[in-house]
Design a protein around this motif. Structure first.
Motif, PDB file in Angstrom:
ATOM      1  N   ILE A 197      73.277  19.864  39.017  1.00 63.66           N
ATOM      2  CA  ILE A 197      73.972  19.557  37.495  1.00 63.66           C
ATOM      3  C   ILE A 197      74.293  21.336  37.743  1.00 63.66           C
ATOM      4  N   GLU A 198      74.140  22.329  38.395  1.00 60.08           N
ATOM      5  CA  GLU A 198      74.623  23.832  37.620  1.00 60.08           C
ATOM      6  C   GLU A 198      75.998  23.749  37.338  1.00 60.08           C
ATOM      7  N   ALA A 199      76.894  23.078  38.194  1.00 55.99           N
ATOM      8  CA  ALA A 199      78.508  23.788  37.273  1.00 55.99           C
ATOM      9  C   ALA A 199      78.409  22.885  36.684  1.00 55.99           C
ATOM     10  N   ASP A 200      78.521  21.939  35.939  1.00 57.71           N
ATOM     11  CA  ASP A 200      78.362  21.656  34.472  1.00 57.71           C
ATOM     12  C   ASP A 200      77.599  22.160  33.182  1.00 57.71           C
ATOM     13  N   PHE A 201      75.939  21.752  33.549  1.00 53.85           N
ATOM     14  CA  PHE A 201      75.254  23.481  33.198  1.00 53.85           C
ATOM     15  C   PHE A 201      76.339  24.862  32.898  1.00 53.85           C
ATOM     16  N   ARG A 202      77.440  25.078  33.706  1.00 52.89           N
ATOM     17  CA  ARG A 202      77.783  26.891  33.622  1.00 52.89           C
ATOM     18  C   ARG A 202      78.902  26.577  32.936  1.00 52.89           C
ATOM     19  N   PHE A 203      79.740  24.842  33.275  1.00 51.23           N
ATOM     20  CA  PHE A 203      80.928  25.009  32.641  1.00 51.23           C
ATOM     21  C   PHE A 203      80.566  24.130  30.862  1.00 51.23           C
ATOM     22  N   TYR A 204      79.940  23.828  30.499  1.00 51.70           N
ATOM     23  CA  TYR A 204      79.063  23.624  29.394  1.00 51.70           C
ATOM     24  C   TYR A 204      78.948  24.494  28.266  1.00 51.70           C
ATOM     25  N   TYR A 205      78.007  25.657  28.920  1.00 51.00           N
ATOM     26  CA  TYR A 205      77.123  26.687  28.543  1.00 51.00           C
ATOM     27  C   TYR A 205      78.840  27.581  27.703  1.00 51.00           C
ATOM     28  N   ASP A 206      79.373  27.518  28.682  1.00 53.07           N
ATOM     29  CA  ASP A 206      81.007  29.240  28.928  1.00 53.07           C
ATOM     30  C   ASP A 206      81.873  28.007  27.560  1.00 53.07           C
ATOM     31  N   CYS A 207      81.899  26.563  27.545  1.00 57.72           N
ATOM     32  CA  CYS A 207      83.003  26.106  26.377  1.00 57.72           C
ATOM     33  C   CYS A 207      82.347  25.805  25.130  1.00 57.72           C
ATOM     34  N   LEU A 208      80.775  25.810  25.259  1.00 54.43           N
ATOM     35  CA  LEU A 208      80.715  25.519  23.836  1.00 54.43           C
ATOM     36  C   LEU A 208      79.308  26.649  23.295  1.00 54.43           C
ATOM     37  N   MET A 209      78.489  27.193  24.187  1.00 53.71           N
ATOM     38  CA  MET A 209      77.401  28.157  23.893  1.00 53.71           C
ATOM     39  C   MET A 209      78.323  29.601  24.011  1.00 53.71           C
ATOM     40  N   GLY A 210      78.463  29.895  25.165  1.00 52.80           N
ATOM     41  CA  GLY A 210      79.169  31.496  25.216  1.00 52.80           C
ATOM     42  C   GLY A 210      80.129  31.906  24.154  1.00 52.80           C
ATOM     43  N   PRO A 211      80.244  31.726  23.463  1.00 47.33           N
ATOM     44  CA  PRO A 211      81.296  31.954  22.253  1.00 47.33           C
ATOM     45  C   PRO A 211      80.158  33.013  20.943  1.00 47.33           C
ATOM     46  N   ASN A 212      79.251  32.036  21.177  1.00 50.10           N
ATOM     47  CA  ASN A 212      78.146  32.055  20.026  1.00 50.10           C
ATOM     48  C   ASN A 212      76.658  33.190  20.858  1.00 50.10           C
ATOM     49  N   ALA A 213      76.784  34.127  21.716  1.00 49.81           N
ATOM     50  CA  ALA A 213      75.869  34.217  22.851  1.00 49.81           C
ATOM     51  C   ALA A 213      75.109  35.029  21.516  1.00 49.81           C
TER      52      ALA A 213
END
Length: 572
Positions: A197-213
């Protein structure tokens, strides 16, 4: 997913699991979904997670996507008599979580909806009949008996402004909706296989959560005040339990790194209007690729002080056109213009909401202030598609690269001269990577390529994080690497190093053929290989991709590969 000619219904299933005493997860498994909000692709489907807590009173947390309507409602009725549901907690109002709230309310007419003030405003436009409701915020609690006391945590901008978390003090389960989620569909309810799951967990963070760090760090600070958390029950993918500490630490580290970026861009738009969220997230993804932080402000709900504080310190301003009918949003933009400075850059995009404020009027106001456009205004004339979101991502990257240019030059000049000259003596070949996914295609010059394995035949390639093609080179994606010929590469090199406007056809005027995997092959290349991305390693400002070769051909057996000789190692 294998391409087939006839239409096949996607696999939709429901899983119910007792995750704690009196607590049931209702997971809607969407096995074949390969796009989410269109702007980013999925390799492993997704899930929509809902939860049922039964004490002396009954609470339902979130619902599911409309596509699961009958499956979900039948499952819910099999677990509980809907008429006995006392509360429906709406973590946020995006349709994949709240799509069935109206249906559930029809079955549970005496239920009270608990949500943030902003969420309830959105819901009033989605639910056509009157319903019982109550605003909740950080620190508010409800006691449903048998020890289940649920405390609420305000978590705005994760990833909508209306988001709340809910914490059951008896089971120590934190319900976070989108935060800490991932698009990964699997029968396993929990995060048993970290590697999977690590790659999908990171990809999801980058797409949705990263801009709102920054918003995420604030929410995690409030999480720390709740006490011990046993399970994070998210809205997508497996729940966090086995590796909860590792995965939350990832979020903390990624967000701290993102929040520390010296350069910030403000993203201003009206949430829930048209396609504002999806378009803004695609632009935010591009900003993140360029190493630029972004902060989101909802022009409809933020006060003028919040708008002006961000607009005054941001290096760039990106604005989604609000509806002409929103007097509050218009006033918010006026307050933003009052503090905008000519050292900033601006980008504007339409939201395709049917009532967009004219983009040229606002554009002229910024020009009159001496503020330059970082990219041409994005005008949306039809429902946004993959190509639209790719334009937005490229526009975000362009703006990001522009605002960090001076910072990057200073960093380059600060390096030890002898060290950078020594590193520059590492020579490499010249290649062009080409890829196509759906309607989106891309290409980039590459030189940091090296064979990495014999069995299977594999190699590594280094890709800068700010490359637009990064979205086409995720794990499982296929592409072509074209080998350039010594003495016959200048035209191709010149073409693919040319800076283009967002959305421009990278292959215009270039002879190509189509590979078996659908990617373009450059006809004038010395050789080509069809490849698949197997894994990725993050290396500061680049990704290292390990790829395997699936097919290939050499057009001129006696020709040599073009070689790149550099004199310094601090740029290409």
């Amino acid at each position: 997913m294998v391409a087939i000619s006839e239409k096949v219904e996607p696999r939709l299933t429901i899983q119910t699991v007792e995750i704690a005493p009196n607590t049931t997860a209702i997971r809607s498994l969407d096995w074949d979904r390969d796009r989410f909000d269109i702007e980013f692709g999925l390799q492993n489907g997704t899930t929509y997670n809902s939860y049922l807590i039964r004490g002396e009173q009954t609470v339902l947390i979130d619902t599911s996507h409309q596509k699961f309507r009958q499956l979900y409602l039948d499952t819910l009725k099999g677990l509980v008599n809907p008429k006995t549901i006392d509360y429906i907690i709406v973590s946020h109002t995006e349709p994949d979580h709240s799509g069935l709230v109206e249906d559930v309310l029809q079955l549970a007419p005496r239920a009270t909806v608990l949500a943030s003030k902003v969420a309830l405003q959105f819901l009033e436009g989605l639910v056509h009949d009157p319903f019982s409701k109550r605003i909740v915020k950080s620190g508010d609690r409800i006691n449903i008996g048998q020890g289940h006391e649920i405390e609420f945590v305000s978590a705005p901008n994760l990833h909508w402004p209306d988001t709340i978390f809910s914490f059951d003090r008896k089971t120590q389960i934190l319900y976070t909706c989108d935060a800490f989620g991932m698009h990964f569909c699997d029968h396993r309810t929990f995060d048993e296989d970290l590697e999977a799951i690590e790659a999908d967990f990171r990809f999801y963070y980058d797409c949705l959560m990263g801009p709102n760090a920054r918003s995420l760090l604030n929410a995690m600070k409030r999480m720390g005040e709740l006490g011990n958390i046993q399970i994070i029950a998210n809205g997508h993918g497996p729940l966090l339990y086995h590796h909860l500490d590792v995965l939350t630490e990832y979020y903390q580290n990624w967000s701290q790194r993102q929040a520390k970026t010296e350069t910030t861009v403000g993203l201003f738009y009206v949430s829930g209007y048209g396609y504002s969220e999806q378009l803004a997230h695609a632009i935010g993804d591009g900003l993140q690729k360029a190493g630029v932080g972004s902060e989101v402000v909802d022009l409809h709900t933020a006060d003028f002080q919040e708008i002006q504080e961000l607009a005054g310190r941001a290096s760039g301003l990106i604005i989604g056109m609000p509806p002409t009918s929103s007097i509050v949003a218009q006033a918010g933009i006026s307050s933003l213009l009052a503090v905008a400075k000519n050292k900033q850059v601006v980008g504007l995009f339409e939201c395709y909401g049917g009532d967009d404020e004219p983009i040229d009027t606002l554009r002229r106001k910024f020009i009159d202030l001496g503020i330059k456009e970082a990219f041409p205004a994005i005008r949306i004339k039809e429902i946004p598609n993959e190509a639209t979101y790719q334009i937005c991502t490229e526009a975000g990257t362009d703006l990001g690269q522009r605002v960090v240019r001076e910072r990057n030059i200073k960093q380059i000049k600060s390096l030890d001269v002898n060290m950078e000259k020594a590193l520059g003596r590492i020579s490499s070949g010249l290649y062009i990577v080409t890829a196509k996914k759906g309607e989106i295609s891309g290409a980039m010059m590459a030189s940091w390529v090296a064979q990495a394995s014999f069995q299977p035949l594999g190699f590594t390639i280094s890709v800068a994080k700010d490359r637009a093609i990064d979205n086409l080179l995720q794990i499982g994606d296929r592409f072509v690497i074209n080998v350039l010929e010594e003495g016959n590469y200048q035209d191709l090199k010149k073409h693919f190093l040319k800076r283009l406007l967002p959305g421009a056809d990278r292959f215009a005027g270039v002879k190509t053929q189509t590979a078996k995997n659908g990617s373009p092959i450059l006809t004038d290349a010395l050789a080509y290989m069809e490849c698949e991305v197997v894994s990725k390693i993050e290396c500061s400002d680049h990704w290292i991709l390990y790829c395997i070769v699936e097919d290939g051909k050499v057009s001129k057996p006696d020709a040599l590969t073009a070689v790149r000789h550099r004199k310094v190692g601090n740029y290409y």
